[in-house]
Motif scaffolding. Structure first.
Motif, PDB file in Angstrom:
ATOM      1  N   SER A   1      -1.989   2.540  -4.770  1.00  0.00           N
ATOM      2  CA  SER A   1      -2.628   3.531  -3.905  1.00  0.00           C
ATOM      3  C   SER A   1      -4.137   3.324  -3.825  1.00  0.00           C
ATOM      4  O   SER A   1      -4.868   4.189  -3.358  1.00  0.00           O
TER       5      SER A   1
ATOM      6  N   ILE B   1      -2.707  -0.605   7.894  1.00  0.00           N
ATOM      7  CA  ILE B   1      -3.271  -0.521   6.553  1.00  0.00           C
ATOM      8  C   ILE B   1      -4.735  -0.108   6.671  1.00  0.00           C
ATOM      9  O   ILE B   1      -5.527  -0.783   7.335  1.00  0.00           O
TER      10      ILE B   1
ATOM     11  N   SER C   1       2.436  -2.234   4.104  1.00  0.00           N
ATOM     12  CA  SER C   1       2.269  -0.820   3.785  1.00  0.00           C
ATOM     13  C   SER C   1       3.596  -0.093   3.948  1.00  0.00           C
ATOM     14  O   SER C   1       4.366  -0.388   4.866  1.00  0.00           O
ATOM     15  N   ASP C   2       3.854   0.865   3.046  1.00  0.00           N
ATOM     16  CA  ASP C   2       5.047   1.697   3.136  1.00  0.00           C
ATOM     17  C   ASP C   2       4.753   3.078   3.703  1.00  0.00           C
ATOM     18  O   ASP C   2       5.660   3.894   3.870  1.00  0.00           O
TER      19      ASP C   2
ATOM     20  N   HIS D   1       3.058  -2.082  -6.133  1.00  0.00           N
ATOM     21  CA  HIS D   1       2.770  -0.906  -5.318  1.00  0.00           C
ATOM     22  C   HIS D   1       1.475  -0.270  -5.821  1.00  0.00           C
ATOM     23  O   HIS D   1       1.295  -0.074  -7.029  1.00  0.00           O
TER      24      HIS D   1
ATOM     25  N   CYS E   1       0.865  -1.184   0.000  1.00  0.00           N
ATOM     26  CA  CYS E   1       0.000   0.000   0.000  1.00  0.00           C
ATOM     27  C   CYS E   1       0.896   1.228   0.000  1.00  0.00           C
ATOM     28  O   CYS E   1       1.686   1.445   0.934  1.00  0.00           O
ATOM     29  N   ASP E   2       0.772   2.057  -1.041  1.00  0.00           N
ATOM     30  CA  ASP E   2       1.715   3.145  -1.272  1.00  0.00           C
ATOM     31  C   ASP E   2       0.949   4.348  -1.816  1.00  0.00           C
ATOM     32  O   ASP E   2      -0.281   4.314  -1.957  1.00  0.00           O
TER      33      ASP E   2
END
Length: 437
Positions: A102, A126, A120-121, A100, A49-50
């Protein structure tokens, strides 16, 4: 001079580098935001998740091989179709694949021994609007960070595993099929845990049954009770029962629910002409063998004739089973033990409930002609309109054996409002097979 030296050095070393395995990271930007990721064929894919959307592959490979391929989508083995990313089974790089995204909604699907890991990053938790996790064909989906989502759907089948750290959602749906497993990290899967209440998996119950029937003078007293002046017979075509309901409380090993059921049962007394007689002094009714009507005994035309009598009776009810079940598994496999308390009411009206008496002629002219006579004795006024049964059941898979007995008498056995009643108590009992869904 420096540029010339660098060019000469590159031309000299490139053939050597092309034969070495080096750590390589290849990336490919995505024009659409991927929300559905499907993985086949023993691949290990990390979904991140980015705030950006791209695919990355981290690998150790020959530079020459990468120079020849020139793309992540080797022979279209990683397919990107708008909001969907599919890693096909024959994609040559097995590990180090990242997607990756969004997207606020994710659907992760792992098949054919593949694995998808969700991380997640951008946050320690999340946060999504919708999350769907599906594992099948020995695939695995792992969620290694806490998740907060408006809606979560988890589906494990075909020996697939969905494993999560923590999921907080007001709406969680679980589905298990074909040895699929849903596990919470750090929690014994055989014990009670947060998401043990499966809101969708077999929340409803239904089934149909057929059985043999009889009665006796006590609850669970058997099918062939010895009554005052006759012995009850087992009725092989005893009846049928249909039920359906909803389990309003579910844990890993226990269900509690309620529903509706209807059943009809038959009773037979062989070699007897049954009827009712009323004691002139007490006014109490007796159900038992009676003499043949004068039509047969005083008619000269029937002199020398012989007859065999049998009597039949039926009862029908609508009941509300209150069900408690213990099960080893939640998918109708393995051992199940159940009990149902069944209050109900009779469907018979006073003038429709009857004893059917059958006369089969066995000797004489009438027998040669295959004569069979019927006549009826109305007993509806004697029926106990309310009935309470207890059903005990042991099953394996979808099939089960059960025994069910009335806890209240079939007919009234005490005086009430000047209505007729019997001089002895009669408790029906059934033994049969049930198919459950």
């Amino acid at each position: 001079m420096k540029k010339m030296f660098f060019s000469v050095f590159l031309m000299a070393t490139l053939p050597m580098m092309a034969q070495e395995r080096l750590p390589i990271r290849l990336t490919q930007d995505l024009t659409e935001t991927p929300s559905t990721i499907i993985v086949y064929g023993n691949h290990d894919v990390t979904v991140v998740c980015d705030t950006v959307n791209y695919i990355a592959v981290n690998t150790m490979d020959l530079v020459s091989t990468l120079l020849e391929s020139g793309s992540l989508t080797v022979k279209d083995q990683i397919k990107t179709d708008r909001y969907q990313v599919v890693v096909e089974a024959d994609y040559p790089i097995r590990d180090g694949i990242e997607v990756h995204t969004s997207s606020p909604s994710l659907a992760l699907n792992a098949f054919s021994y593949s694995r998808i890991t969700l991380v997640s990053d951008i946050s320690d938790t999340i946060r999504l609007q919708k999350l769907m996790l599906k594992a099948g064909e020995h695939g695995m989906v792992a969620v290694e960070m806490p998740v907060v989502s408006d809606k979560v759907n988890i589906d494990a089948g075909g020996y697939g595993i969905v494993r999560y750290l923590d999921i907080a959602s007001p709406e969680v749906e679980h589905f298990h099929t074909s040895e699929g497993r849903i596990e919470q990290v750090g929690v014994d899967p055989d014990g009670a845990y947060r998401f043990a209440l499966d809101e969708q998996l077999h929340a409803a119950f239904a089934g149909w049954s057929f059985f043999i029937s009889g009665w006796s003078g006590n609850p669970f007293g058997g099918l062939t009770g010895t009554m005052r002046d006759y012995d009850m017979s087992v009725t092989a075509y005893g009846g049928i029962d249909i039920r359906f309901g909803y389990n309003f409380f579910r844990t890993r090993h226990w269900d509690i629910g309620a529903g509706l059921a209807t059943h009809s049962e038959e009773f037979s007394i062989s070699n007897r002409l049954m009827g009712t007689t009323v004691d002139a002094v007490t006014g109490i009714t007796h159900l038992g063998p009676v003499d043949e009507p004068s039509y047969y005994t005083s008619n000269p035309a029937h002199s020398g004739q012989k007859r065999v009598w049998s009597s039949f009776m039926s009862a029908a009810y609508i009941q509300m089973p209150i069900r408690v079940e213990w099960h080893r598994r939640m998918d109708y496999k393995g051992l199940r033990l159940g009990a149902e308390l069944r209050p109900g009411i009779s469907l018979h009206s006073s003038d429709e409930a009857r004893i059917a008496n059958q006369c089969t002629w066995t000797e004489g002219d009438e027998a040669d002609q295959g004569r069979i006579d019927y006549f009826y004795d109305t007993i509806g006024a004697l029926y106990n309109r309310f009935r309470l049964d207890l059903r005990l059941e042991v099953g394996w898979g979808h099939a089960s054996l059960f025994v069910q007995s009335a806890l209240t008498p079939l007919f009234r056995s005490a005086k009430k409002d000047d209505q007729p009643y019997l001089d002895e108590k009669i408790y029906p009992m059934m033994i049969g097979v049930s198919i459950n869904y």
